[in-house]
Design a protein around this motif. Structure first.
Motif, PDB file in Angstrom:
ATOM      1  N   ALA A   7       0.829  -1.211   0.000  1.00 31.06           N
ATOM      2  CA  ALA A   7       0.000   0.000   0.000  1.00 31.06           C
ATOM      3  C   ALA A   7       0.862   1.259   0.000  1.00 31.06           C
ATOM      4  CB  ALA A   7      -0.933  -0.017   1.210  1.00 31.06           C
ATOM      5  N   LYS A   8       1.884   1.262   0.836  1.00 30.53           N
ATOM      6  CA  LYS A   8       2.769   2.424   0.897  1.00 30.53           C
ATOM      7  C   LYS A   8       3.449   2.682  -0.444  1.00 30.53           C
ATOM      8  CE  LYS A   8       3.963   2.090   5.837  1.00 30.53           C
ATOM      9  NZ  LYS A   8       5.062   1.795   6.799  1.00 30.53           N
ATOM     10  N   SER A   9       3.915   1.614  -1.082  1.00 33.61           N
ATOM     11  CA  SER A   9       4.647   1.777  -2.347  1.00 33.61           C
ATOM     12  C   SER A   9       3.750   2.291  -3.468  1.00 33.61           C
ATOM     13  CB  SER A   9       5.290   0.450  -2.758  1.00 33.61           C
ATOM     14  OG  SER A   9       4.310  -0.507  -3.122  1.00 33.61           O
ATOM     15  N   HIS A  10       2.417   2.122  -3.313  1.00 35.42           N
ATOM     16  CA  HIS A  10       1.491   2.613  -4.336  1.00 35.42           C
ATOM     17  C   HIS A  10       0.693   3.823  -3.846  1.00 35.42           C
ATOM     18  CE1 HIS A  10       2.341  -1.469  -5.831  1.00 35.42           C
ATOM     19  NE2 HIS A  10       2.090  -0.949  -7.014  1.00 35.42           N
ATOM     20  N   ASN A  11       1.147   4.415  -2.741  1.00 35.19           N
ATOM     21  CA  ASN A  11       0.528   5.629  -2.200  1.00 35.19           C
ATOM     22  C   ASN A  11      -0.966   5.455  -1.966  1.00 35.19           C
ATOM     23  OD1 ASN A  11       2.978   7.230  -2.294  1.00 35.19           O
ATOM     24  ND2 ASN A  11       2.709   7.285  -4.525  1.00 35.19           N
ATOM     25  N   LEU A  12      -1.321   4.338  -1.387  1.00 41.72           N
ATOM     26  CA  LEU A  12      -2.712   4.026  -1.131  1.00 41.72           C
ATOM     27  C   LEU A  12      -3.019   4.106   0.365  1.00 41.72           C
ATOM     28  CD1 LEU A  12      -3.066   0.894  -3.459  1.00 41.72           C
ATOM     29  CD2 LEU A  12      -3.909   3.213  -3.914  1.00 41.72           C
ATOM     30  N   GLU A  13      -4.222   4.535   0.669  1.00 40.93           N
ATOM     31  CA  GLU A  13      -4.680   4.568   2.056  1.00 40.93           C
ATOM     32  C   GLU A  13      -4.807   3.139   2.583  1.00 40.93           C
ATOM     33  OE1 GLU A  13      -8.680   5.812   4.618  1.00 40.93           O
ATOM     34  OE2 GLU A  13      -8.513   6.360   2.495  1.00 40.93           O
ATOM     35  N   TYR A  14      -4.370   2.929   3.828  1.00 44.55           N
ATOM     36  CA  TYR A  14      -4.473   1.591   4.392  1.00 44.55           C
ATOM     37  C   TYR A  14      -4.768   1.662   5.886  1.00 44.55           C
ATOM     38  CZ  TYR A  14       0.147   2.184   6.490  1.00 44.55           C
ATOM     39  OH  TYR A  14       1.201   2.637   7.246  1.00 44.55           O
ATOM     40  N   ILE A  15      -5.327   0.557   6.376  1.00 48.39           N
ATOM     41  CA  ILE A  15      -5.539   0.352   7.805  1.00 48.39           C
ATOM     42  C   ILE A  15      -5.006  -1.034   8.145  1.00 48.39           C
ATOM     43  CG2 ILE A  15      -7.237   0.121   9.668  1.00 48.39           C
ATOM     44  CD1 ILE A  15      -9.155   1.802   7.894  1.00 48.39           C
ATOM     45  N   VAL A  31      -5.774  -6.224   7.156  1.00 49.48           N
ATOM     46  CA  VAL A  31      -5.366  -5.045   6.388  1.00 49.48           C
ATOM     47  C   VAL A  31      -6.501  -4.650   5.441  1.00 49.48           C
ATOM     48  CG1 VAL A  31      -3.718  -4.091   4.726  1.00 49.48           C
ATOM     49  CG2 VAL A  31      -2.921  -5.656   6.504  1.00 49.48           C
ATOM     50  N   ILE A  32      -6.816  -3.354   5.431  1.00 51.22           N
ATOM     51  CA  ILE A  32      -7.746  -2.782   4.464  1.00 51.22           C
ATOM     52  C   ILE A  32      -6.988  -1.756   3.643  1.00 51.22           C
ATOM     53  CG2 ILE A  32      -9.838  -1.399   4.159  1.00 51.22           C
ATOM     54  CD1 ILE A  32     -10.784  -2.524   6.891  1.00 51.22           C
ATOM     55  N   ILE A  33      -7.076  -1.876   2.322  1.00 55.28           N
ATOM     56  CA  ILE A  33      -6.412  -0.930   1.423  1.00 55.28           C
ATOM     57  C   ILE A  33      -7.481  -0.291   0.542  1.00 55.28           C
ATOM     58  CG2 ILE A  33      -4.668  -0.602  -0.368  1.00 55.28           C
ATOM     59  CD1 ILE A  33      -3.265  -3.118   0.652  1.00 55.28           C
ATOM     60  N   LYS A  34      -7.468   1.034   0.471  1.00 52.46           N
ATOM     61  CA  LYS A  34      -8.484   1.759  -0.286  1.00 52.46           C
ATOM     62  C   LYS A  34      -7.848   2.487  -1.472  1.00 52.46           C
ATOM     63  CE  LYS A  34     -11.569   2.450   3.676  1.00 52.46           C
ATOM     64  NZ  LYS A  34     -12.465   3.388   4.386  1.00 52.46           N
ATOM     65  N   LYS A  35      -8.571   2.468  -2.596  1.00 50.65           N
ATOM     66  CA  LYS A  35      -8.123   3.144  -3.807  1.00 50.65           C
ATOM     67  C   LYS A  35      -9.300   3.903  -4.405  1.00 50.65           C
ATOM     68  CE  LYS A  35      -6.078   2.344  -8.385  1.00 50.65           C
ATOM     69  NZ  LYS A  35      -5.749   1.350  -9.428  1.00 50.65           N
ATOM     70  N   PRO A  36      -9.092   5.161  -4.798  1.00 50.99           N
ATOM     71  CA  PRO A  36     -10.194   5.919  -5.410  1.00 50.99           C
ATOM     72  C   PRO A  36     -10.626   5.309  -6.742  1.00 50.99           C
ATOM     73  CG  PRO A  36      -8.393   7.359  -4.708  1.00 50.99           C
ATOM     74  CD  PRO A  36      -7.870   5.958  -4.627  1.00 50.99           C
ATOM     75  N   ILE A  54      -5.499  -5.154  -9.178  1.00 52.78           N
ATOM     76  CA  ILE A  54      -6.429  -4.031  -9.378  1.00 52.78           C
ATOM     77  C   ILE A  54      -5.892  -2.776  -8.707  1.00 52.78           C
ATOM     78  CG2 ILE A  54      -8.725  -3.148  -8.815  1.00 52.78           C
ATOM     79  CD1 ILE A  54      -8.886  -5.191 -11.004  1.00 52.78           C
ATOM     80  N   LEU A  55      -5.437  -2.924  -7.475  1.00 54.08           N
ATOM     81  CA  LEU A  55      -4.954  -1.774  -6.710  1.00 54.08           C
ATOM     82  C   LEU A  55      -3.732  -1.122  -7.362  1.00 54.08           C
ATOM     83  CD1 LEU A  55      -5.276  -3.302  -3.127  1.00 54.08           C
ATOM     84  CD2 LEU A  55      -6.679  -1.443  -4.050  1.00 54.08           C
ATOM     85  N   ALA A  56      -2.891  -1.938  -7.995  1.00 51.97           N
ATOM     86  CA  ALA A  56      -1.663  -1.414  -8.610  1.00 51.97           C
ATOM     87  C   ALA A  56      -1.883  -0.898 -10.024  1.00 51.97           C
ATOM     88  CB  ALA A  56      -0.597  -2.509  -8.628  1.00 51.97           C
ATOM     89  N   SER A  57      -3.038  -1.174 -10.605  1.00 53.39           N
ATOM     90  CA  SER A  57      -3.256  -0.880 -12.022  1.00 53.39           C
ATOM     91  C   SER A  57      -3.395   0.615 -12.280  1.00 53.39           C
ATOM     92  CB  SER A  57      -4.504  -1.603 -12.513  1.00 53.39           C
ATOM     93  OG  SER A  57      -5.670  -1.031 -11.914  1.00 53.39           O
TER      94      SER A  57
END
Length: 482
Positions: free
Chosen positions: A40-48, A55-60, A126-129
């Motif tokens: 998540a950090k490497s893709h600048n994504l919000e995470y919990i 782990v929850i990772i959010k992407k707009p 999907i998150l990295a795309s």
């Protein structure tokens, strides 16, 4: 370059291989949880990352989907840790040793973790795309699903805004799962009284059974090594004099046991007769399976004269009696869907400790009162054995939602893409969907996935072509959620 680098879909198998390098057996998920955080950090994504390592990772959402409702993609981080009896693999520290065999991906002498690493790999792709259209994504990665569903039980769903949940934890392409059984873990602890015994030490070894998922494959009536060994010991005990020294078998509560080893100290004058009886029992059992357990092997080895601590006569009788007599396997089929299992239990693990023989069951049913009925029967057997009990990891059933919005959309899309009607069913295997729905009743959930075979065993395989098809399907399904 990884062994999966040139296999399509590359973006999925890249992450699947990376996941395979991180040990992630149930109850040992800190490393894989931290791996997800670093992703998540490497893709600048919000995470919990919560205190139990969910782990929850959010992407707009992408262009055109910015104001769409979020979609939850959910899978679990842990994997069943099963290996061959001669493997020295350390599931807490060693990466998996992947191999490719035609259309199949496996791991040498161990489970593969396709259940449920393929879900995590799909979500990461999907998150990295940067070129896949999708609504806002909430990727939910839970821990310890395989034993007790502790991650889902602990998950704070108040941080989730999505109402559609795509659970990617089903293992047959074209089968859309819309409900599942509830269940619990039942542990029996039979106290051991030790006594000094003299005679000939012998080892009875049962191995080579196919094993399988105790939810998805319990109806196949595969051999359970723990139950078969109990049958062998009971039969021997009617004719010969011996004391148990120890008995151990199985890897996990939700795996149909593939092996069991029992050591006994026997009357020296009866050793040859016991050896012959074991050989005869092997033939009988193999014949009864009629080719279904082609590699089943039952052997008796003689280790020589000894004087040692063994279970006393009463403990030997109680352990064998409990293992042989306790209920196991399919108990009832669904009366509305006669090919579907309603209620079952699996004698997953037998373990000798310093002061007890521990027997671990996975109990499942889609009917709450049947769960109680099976507990009552296990309670009775436990009491008769003079043993104690512990129940843990209870999870609710996931009921069919007649008003689902995602289900008709998912079914129509599958038919449009592949030209065949998907199958809609409930599963006897436990899924986290019931827990998630209980916490967040507005969730509209469907579960699907690519073909996985041999799940929970060292025969586990991910099917490559199916993974590609369901990857294409997932992308199109997300595109339709506008």
């Amino acid at each position: 370059m990884g062994i999966l680098s040139n296999i399509e879909p590359k973006e999925v198998f890249q992450y699947f291989e990376e996941l395979s390098m991180v040990p992630r057996s149930t109850f040992h998920t800190k490393k894989i949880s931290d791996f997800c955080v670093e992703f998540a950090k490497s893709h600048n994504l919000e995470y919990i990352q919560d205190e139990v390592n969910n782990v929850i990772i959010k992407k707009p959402g992408t262009a055109g989907y910015e104001n769409s409702d979020p979609v939850i993609i959910q899978g679990h981080l842990d994997m069943v840790a099963t290996k061959t009896t001669d493997s020295d693999h350390d599931f807490e520290n060693d990466p998996l040793e992947l191999f490719v065999d035609g259309d199949l991906i496996g791991a040498k002498n161990t489970t593969l973790g396709g259940d449920d690493g393929i879900a995590v790999a799909y979500a990461m792709a999907i998150l990295a795309s940067t070129d896949i259209p999708h609504p806002p994504i909430e990727a939910v990665f839970t821990i310890d699903e395989e034993i007790g569903m502790g991650g889902a039980n602990h998950l704070d769903t108040s941080v989730l805004n999505g109402k559609i949940c795509l659970n990617i934890d089903s293992e047959i392409e074209g089968v859309m799962t819309v409900g599942c059984a509830g269940g619990y873990i039942y542990d029996t602890f039979i106290p051991i009284e030790w006594s000094e015994e003299s005679g000939t030490k012998m080892t009875l070894s049962l191995s080579g059974l196919l094993g399988g998922h105790s939810g998805g494959e319990i109806q196949k009536q595969l051999g359970n090594a723990n139950k078969i060994m109990a049958r062998i010991l009971y039969a021997l005990g009617k004719e010969y004099d011996f004391n148990l020294v120890n008995i151990n078998g199985g890897n996990a509560a939700n795996v149909i046991a593939q092996f069991n080893t029992a050591q006994i100290i026997a009357d020296s004058s009866q050793v040859q007769a016991i050896t012959d009886a074991v050989a005869a029992l092997e033939t009988t059992i193999i014949d009864e399976f009629a080719g279904q357990e082609p590699t089943l092997s039952l052997k008796a080895s003689v280790e020589g004269e000894a004087t040692l601590n063994a279970f006393d006569a009463d403990t030997t009788t109680r352990v064998i009696g409990f293992l042989y007599g306790a209920i196991d396997g399919v108990q009832c089929y669904d009366r509305a869907f006669p090919t579907a299992v309603e209620s079952s239990l699996n004698t997953g693990i037998v373990e000798t400790t310093e002061d007890t023989v521990k027997v671990k069951f996975q109990v499942r049913s889609s009917v709450a009162t049947k769960l109680t009925d099976m507990q009552n029967k296990l309670d009775l057997a436990t009491d008769l054995a003079g043993a104690s009990r512990e129940i843990s990891g209870a999870y609710p059933a996931w009921a069919y939602n007649a008003d689902s919005v995602i289900r008709p959309k998912a079914l129509a899309l599958y038919k449009d893409m592949f030209g065949t009607e998907p199958t809609v069913e409930t599963t006897h295997g436990g899924l986290e969907c019931g827990i998630l729905f209980g916490k967040k009743p507005d969730l509209d959930i469907i579960s699907f996935g690519p073909d996985l075979t041999g799940v929970h065993t060292y025969h586990e395989r991910v099917h490559i072509a199916s993974t590609q098809r369901m990857w294409d399907y997932l992308k199109e399904l997300l595109k339709s959620c506008k």
